[in-house]
Enzyme design. Structure first.
Site, mmCIF file in Angstrom:
data_model
loop_
_atom_site.group_PDB
_atom_site.id
_atom_site.type_symbol
_atom_site.label_atom_id
_atom_site.label_comp_id
_atom_site.label_asym_id
_atom_site.label_seq_id
_atom_site.Cartn_x
_atom_site.Cartn_y
_atom_site.Cartn_z
ATOM 1 N N HIS A 128 0.815 -1.219 0.000
ATOM 2 C CA HIS A 128 0.000 0.000 0.000
ATOM 3 C C HIS A 128 0.854 1.277 0.000
ATOM 4 O O HIS A 128 0.333 2.356 -0.265
ATOM 5 C CB HIS A 128 -1.007 -0.003 1.166
ATOM 6 C CG HIS A 128 -0.405 0.197 2.529
ATOM 7 N ND1 HIS A 128 -0.186 -0.835 3.411
ATOM 8 C CD2 HIS A 128 -0.008 1.317 3.177
ATOM 9 C CE1 HIS A 128 0.311 -0.367 4.531
ATOM 10 N NE2 HIS A 128 0.429 0.950 4.415
ATOM 11 N N ASP A 158 0.140 -7.596 1.119
ATOM 12 C CA ASP A 158 0.539 -6.213 1.357
ATOM 13 C C ASP A 158 2.060 -6.081 1.436
ATOM 14 O O ASP A 158 2.585 -5.306 2.241
ATOM 15 C CB ASP A 158 -0.099 -5.662 2.632
ATOM 16 C CG ASP A 158 -0.007 -4.135 2.697
ATOM 17 O OD1 ASP A 158 0.158 -3.502 1.637
ATOM 18 O OD2 ASP A 158 -0.079 -3.587 3.816
ATOM 19 N N GLY A 234 3.054 6.526 7.853
ATOM 20 C CA GLY A 234 4.423 6.774 7.414
ATOM 21 C C GLY A 234 5.390 5.722 7.941
ATOM 22 O O GLY A 234 6.463 5.505 7.387
ATOM 23 N N ASN A 235 5.007 5.060 9.051
ATOM 24 C CA ASN A 235 5.803 3.944 9.564
ATOM 25 C C ASN A 235 5.623 2.683 8.721
ATOM 26 O O ASN A 235 6.417 1.746 8.816
ATOM 27 C CB ASN A 235 5.415 3.608 11.006
ATOM 28 C CG ASN A 235 6.151 4.437 12.041
ATOM 29 O OD1 ASN A 235 5.542 5.227 12.741
ATOM 30 N ND2 ASN A 235 7.457 4.255 12.126
ATOM 31 N N SER A 236 4.561 2.639 7.923
ATOM 32 C CA SER A 236 4.262 1.448 7.137
ATOM 33 C C SER A 236 5.455 1.018 6.303
ATOM 34 O O SER A 236 6.044 1.833 5.583
ATOM 35 C CB SER A 236 3.062 1.703 6.215
ATOM 36 O OG SER A 236 1.874 1.804 6.943
ATOM 37 N N GLN A 293 -14.607 -15.923 -7.564
ATOM 38 C CA GLN A 293 -14.738 -14.531 -7.135
ATOM 39 C C GLN A 293 -15.658 -14.485 -5.927
ATOM 40 O O GLN A 293 -16.703 -15.156 -5.910
ATOM 41 C CB GLN A 293 -15.303 -13.670 -8.263
ATOM 42 C CG GLN A 293 -14.302 -13.368 -9.362
ATOM 43 C CD GLN A 293 -14.847 -12.380 -10.381
ATOM 44 O OE1 GLN A 293 -15.917 -11.794 -10.190
ATOM 45 N NE2 GLN A 293 -14.112 -12.183 -11.468
#
Length: 384
Positions: A128, A158, A234-236, A293
């Site tokens: 992300h 992710d 922002g730590n991601s 799906q």
């Protein structure tokens, strides 16, 4: 005869004896003083200055004060020095339209990452963080800002890997074993909360829990590490590090509900490495799948209103895929994989992540008020 004279004569006769006595007394006192000074240290010990880090007890009985002249032995200081140079900032630039035309690339978001391979310039981060990027810029601890290319990304986990071409003077992290983590173990998070203004911020805490499952795309594939080390936007993509300076997690999410603090989550590094290796080697990640799906609008509340079980609602089946060959059709609700309950589409992803392509599993489905078990051989699903 004169008494006065007798007394005078007496004093004349006694004076020499008095003077000798006085001299002897002075000499004795002097010698005694030297002896006392020499003997006191052997009796009471040599008096030395208290060491700088000695605990000084307060005479009034308040909390002792620890005096120290250095913090160099504090573990977090050493961790920050060792791991900090391997932590990077990642800026995501995308095209932005303009009322007057033209537009251009502007920073749409930012995150963190860490160098996993210094020789080849590979950097691990979250998917992300890089999603939708037309340009990626990596900021290093030494002040360099370098363009980076996307090697591979996987929305199911992710995870993403980017690469920089200038590999001079890079420092790589050491990876630990997240399977050995214990609740209460101290950890340190390093990253860029809020962007470059707060680059390489260091926060410390403990492992609050393990095996947490979040209903978030990507993170739902893993049993996550929960920590109270401060993790902010922002730590991601930044590392969660143990007290040996080893990366044991990838900071990815935070509980932002009002009233909750100290609830950050990280992807365990041991679970993430297989996907990271795939992204580096192949440019994509592959996972086991059913080739169906799932409609995410099928919620537990929706199911309850109709008297159906919670699960993953099949909206479409891929022709010729393993699910179709096993007899699964649109409208079925998948409720279990190998006996493990599935209550949502994300829980289905979580369960399937435990298997490899080619594995045979028993899928329980709900159809027309009946539960059916079917055998399915999982296929490979590629994500890019």
């Amino acid at each position: 005869m004169s008494y006065y004279n007798d007394q005078n004569d007496y004093s004349k006769r006694r004076r020499p004896n008095f003077l000798s006595t006085l001299v002897i007394a002075i000499i004795s006192a002097t010698i005694g003083g030297f002896i006392a000074v020499a003997l006191i240290p052997s009796v009471y010990g040599n008096k030395q200055a208290a060491p700088a880090n000695q605990v000084i007890l307060n005479a009034q009985g308040t909390t002792p004060v620890v005096k120290t002249d250095s913090t160099t032995n504090f573990p977090v200081v050493q961790i920050a020095k060792a791991v900090g140079p391997a932590v990077v900032g990642i800026a995501n630039f995308q095209s932005q339209g303009s009322l007057f035309g033209g537009g251009g690339l502007t920073e749409a978001g930012s995150g963190s990452g860490f160098i996993i391979d210094a020789q080849h310039g590979y950097i691990v981060t979250n998917n992300h963080v890089v999603t939708g990027a037309e340009k990626l810029v990596v900021s290093l601890a030494d002040g360099r800002n370098l363009n980076a290319k996307l090697v591979g990304a996987d929305d199911r986990t992710d995870l993403a890997v980017v690469q920089i071409s200038d590999t001079s003077k890079l420092t790589a992290t050491q990876e630990g074993d997240s399977n050995k983590l214990q609740v209460g173990e101290p950890v340190v998070a390093i990253g860029n909360p809020g962007g470059q203004e707060f680059a390489r911020s260091v926060t410390a805490g403990v492992v609050s829990a393990t095996n947490r499952i979040l209903d978030i795309p990507g993170e739902s594939s893993f049993n996550l590490i929960q920590t109270d080390a401060a993790i902010n936007p922002g730590n991601s993509g930044g590392p969660l590090v143990n007290y040996q300076g080893q990366v044991i997690g990838i900071n990815s999410a935070k509980n932002q509900e009002q009233g909750f603090e100290g609830m950050g989550f990280a992807i365990p590094i041991s679970d993430a490495l297989p996907t990271i290796e795939q992204l580096i080697e192949k440019g994509y990640a592959s996972h086991a799948g059913l080739n169906v799906q799932i409609d995410p609008r099928y919620t537990a509340e929706y199911a309850s209103q109709r008297g159906w079980p919670a699960g993953a609602y099949v909206s479409k089946v891929v022709l010729g895929g393993p699910a179709q060959r096993a007899g699964i059709i649109a409208g079925d609700v998948i409720t279990k994989i190998n006996g493990k309950e599935v209550k949502s589409s994300l829980e289905l992803t979580h369960e399937l992540f435990k298997y490899k392509a080619g594995d045979k599993v028993t899928v329980t489905i709900f159809r027309k008020n009946k539960n059916l078990d079917v055998s399915v051989t999982l296929t490979e699903i590629k994500t890019q």
